[in-house]
Motif scaffolding. Sequence first.
Motif, PDB file in Angstrom:
ATOM      1  N   LEU A  46       0.908  -1.236  -0.008  1.00 29.28           N
ATOM      2  CA  LEU A  46       0.036   0.032   0.040  1.00 29.28           C
ATOM      3  C   LEU A  46       0.957   1.228   0.132  1.00 29.28           C
ATOM      4  N   TYR A  47       1.400   1.351  -1.223  1.00 33.64           N
ATOM      5  CA  TYR A  47       2.614   2.535  -1.080  1.00 33.64           C
ATOM      6  C   TYR A  47       2.121   3.951  -0.766  1.00 33.64           C
ATOM      7  N   ASP A  48       1.019   4.171  -1.559  1.00 31.92           N
ATOM      8  CA  ASP A  48       0.373   5.517  -1.435  1.00 31.92           C
ATOM      9  C   ASP A  48      -0.231   6.011  -0.049  1.00 31.92           C
ATOM     10  N   PHE A  49      -0.621   4.619   0.798  1.00 31.10           N
ATOM     11  CA  PHE A  49      -1.282   4.993   2.050  1.00 31.10           C
ATOM     12  C   PHE A  49       0.028   5.409   2.912  1.00 31.10           C
ATOM     13  N   TYR A  50       1.159   4.918   2.938  1.00 32.19           N
ATOM     14  CA  TYR A  50       2.416   4.868   3.659  1.00 32.19           C
ATOM     15  C   TYR A  50       3.146   6.202   3.321  1.00 32.19           C
ATOM     16  N   ARG A  51       2.898   6.673   2.030  1.00 31.81           N
ATOM     17  CA  ARG A  51       3.643   7.773   1.442  1.00 31.81           C
ATOM     18  C   ARG A  51       3.255   8.884   2.232  1.00 31.81           C
ATOM     19  N   LYS A  52       1.888   8.795   2.381  1.00 32.86           N
ATOM     20  CA  LYS A  52       0.990  10.154   3.265  1.00 32.86           C
ATOM     21  C   LYS A  52       1.689  10.129   4.629  1.00 32.86           C
ATOM     22  N   ILE A  53       2.329   9.081   5.162  1.00 36.16           N
ATOM     23  CA  ILE A  53       2.615   9.370   6.530  1.00 36.16           C
ATOM     24  C   ILE A  53       4.280   9.612   6.467  1.00 36.16           C
ATOM     25  N   GLY A  54       4.842   9.535   5.279  1.00 36.92           N
ATOM     26  CA  GLY A  54       6.189   9.986   5.278  1.00 36.92           C
ATOM     27  C   GLY A  54       7.280   8.942   5.095  1.00 36.92           C
ATOM     28  N   PHE A  55       6.598   7.518   4.582  1.00 33.56           N
ATOM     29  CA  PHE A  55       7.665   6.437   4.247  1.00 33.56           C
ATOM     30  C   PHE A  55       7.717   6.561   2.717  1.00 33.56           C
ATOM     31  N   GLU A  56       8.910   6.023   2.696  1.00 33.25           N
ATOM     32  CA  GLU A  56       9.339   5.883   0.952  1.00 33.25           C
ATOM     33  C   GLU A  56       9.964   4.413   0.809  1.00 33.25           C
ATOM     34  N   LEU A  57       9.765   3.947  -0.388  1.00 33.76           N
ATOM     35  CA  LEU A  57      10.290   2.904  -0.641  1.00 33.76           C
ATOM     36  C   LEU A  57      11.897   2.791  -0.790  1.00 33.76           C
ATOM     37  N   GLY A  58      12.517   2.031   0.125  1.00 35.45           N
ATOM     38  CA  GLY A  58      13.823   2.187   0.020  1.00 35.45           C
ATOM     39  C   GLY A  58      14.730   0.805   0.183  1.00 35.45           C
ATOM     40  N   GLY A  59      16.116   0.815   0.165  1.00 37.11           N
ATOM     41  CA  GLY A  59      16.719  -0.469   0.404  1.00 37.11           C
ATOM     42  C   GLY A  59      16.669  -1.103  -0.984  1.00 37.11           C
ATOM     43  N   VAL A  60      17.808  -2.149  -1.117  1.00 31.88           N
ATOM     44  CA  VAL A  60      17.872  -2.789  -2.490  1.00 31.88           C
ATOM     45  C   VAL A  60      17.909  -4.145  -2.175  1.00 31.88           C
ATOM     46  N   GLU A  61      16.908  -4.938  -2.676  1.00 36.91           N
ATOM     47  CA  GLU A  61      16.734  -6.629  -2.365  1.00 36.91           C
ATOM     48  C   GLU A  61      16.806  -7.079  -4.072  1.00 36.91           C
ATOM     49  N   VAL A  62      17.655  -8.031  -3.883  1.00 35.97           N
ATOM     50  CA  VAL A  62      17.695  -8.957  -5.241  1.00 35.97           C
ATOM     51  C   VAL A  62      17.026 -10.280  -4.737  1.00 35.97           C
ATOM     52  N   SER A  63      16.112 -10.538  -5.786  1.00 39.81           N
ATOM     53  CA  SER A  63      15.353 -11.888  -5.767  1.00 39.81           C
ATOM     54  C   SER A  63      15.794 -12.751  -6.776  1.00 39.81           C
ATOM     55  N   LEU A  64      16.259 -14.119  -6.456  1.00 41.69           N
ATOM     56  CA  LEU A  64      16.790 -15.005  -7.499  1.00 41.69           C
ATOM     57  C   LEU A  64      15.694 -16.016  -7.441  1.00 41.69           C
ATOM     58  N   SER A  65      15.398 -16.326  -8.848  1.00 43.44           N
ATOM     59  CA  SER A  65      14.857 -17.605  -8.966  1.00 43.44           C
ATOM     60  C   SER A  65      15.535 -18.794  -9.137  1.00 43.44           C
ATOM     61  N   ILE A  66      15.611 -19.797  -8.194  1.00 43.91           N
ATOM     62  CA  ILE A  66      16.570 -20.930  -8.144  1.00 43.91           C
ATOM     63  C   ILE A  66      15.953 -21.945  -9.334  1.00 43.91           C
ATOM     64  N   PRO A  67      16.993 -22.318 -10.082  1.00 44.95           N
ATOM     65  CA  PRO A  67      16.393 -23.256 -11.327  1.00 44.95           C
ATOM     66  C   PRO A  67      16.316 -24.548 -10.495  1.00 44.95           C
TER      67      PRO A  67
END
Length: 364
Positions: free
Chosen positions: A120-141
């Motif tokens: 719920l990005y827009d809901f939390y942005r109103k309270i001052g949160f922002e998307l942050g940090g870097v995550e890598v997701s790997l699909s394991i064959p």
Amino acid sequence: MEGPRPLHEHEMGDFVQFLSTQLRPQSGWSIAEEYPLAIHFSNLNNVRVIRETDGNFLSAAVMKPLIIKCPAGLFKAAAIGSVVTSPDHRNKGLSTKVLEACIEAGRDHGCDFAILWTNLYDFYRKIGFELGGVEVSLSIPENIQADPAGLRFMQSNRVDPEAILRLYSQHTTGSIRTGEDIRKFLQIPNSRVYTAWDAENKLQAYAVEGKGADLDGYIHEWGGGVSKLLPLLQFAVKSSKRPLHLISPSHAQNFIRQLKEAGATEHSGVLGMIKILNAPNFLLKIKKYARAMNAEDTVLEPRDGKYYLGYKSEIFSTDAEADLVRLIFGPLKASQLHPFDKETSETFEKIFPIPMWVWGWDSV
Ligand SMILES: CC(C)(COP(=O)(O)OP(=O)(O)OC[C@H]1O[C@@H](n2cnc3c(N)ncnc32)[C@H](O)[C@@H]1OP(=O)(O)O)[C@@H](O)C(=O)NCCC(=O)NCCS
């Protein structure tokens, strides 16, 4: 109506019932089992609720302070979760009030930032949160190739927490945990724990998939040497008989490279939504890190409601705290934030994103 206020000890049963009914109507377990450290008597002071006087709970959120070590220093984070308002009372500002009370509690604890996991990005942005940090997701064959190296593999949650703690502590970043914390995490429902053991019965690698209603099919906690983790993942994929994904901090470069060489595909994402709680203190810590990275002339100053960011005389000012989040934690590169000169961009891109990471068991 009373609150937002902390939870009283005698309300715990009703509170867990409220959260479980609202947030886990289909699951056969209580939500307290999913978050054994956050929804616990020892954390009552950090829960915020609004309740009808002597009546039902109307709105709630849970905050859990975490101490996070990383190469950039020690940070205190307020992890927030279980945010909910009862359906009849939505859109009256109750959650906003409860979240602001959690943020205040985080500030009182001296937290540098608050973090939460949501879509719920827009809901939390109103309270001052922002998307942050870097995550890598790997699909394991499914056919991942790796030398089992004489290891014995197991899928069972009955593992000595101290053995996991020994491997967990080797990570350069993560929350500070005790063996008792890990013992509780191991009991989280709907979670599969894969382990690799050597000939002396010493734990060499672990990988945890699933966590209650979340992270199904995602390995969100892992540890051990890369040469032990790869065959463990091979075992996990074979035993689960379905595709698995692994979530990793981006700085685990050797592991990511070897997984990709073994056929994994990589997707990048963000760690969560972040709000800085005490900018002057936080920026001081980051400046110390910049100094340690030989970027003595880095400018990170809060002044008159603005933030001044730069290197030597190349300064950019912004009044958006979200810019700080996206630059310092990522995923934004300095050059995407502002057309800095070459030296400043290169310096910032050496320092940022800071290698900070929160593992799945801590996501509230
Ligand atoms: C999301 C939720 C907690 C909001 O509670 P609430 O008490 O209604 O929130 P508030 O009244 O403080 O704020 C409502 C604002 O958020 C917005 N909002 C509510 N639900 C939203 C959603 N799903 N997506 C985006 N915005 C949303 C409303 O439009 C409103 O905006 P406005 O203030 O500009 O009119 C509530 O809808 C809920 O309990 N949902 C189910 C559980 C859930 O999804 N929790 C969040 C888990 S991360």
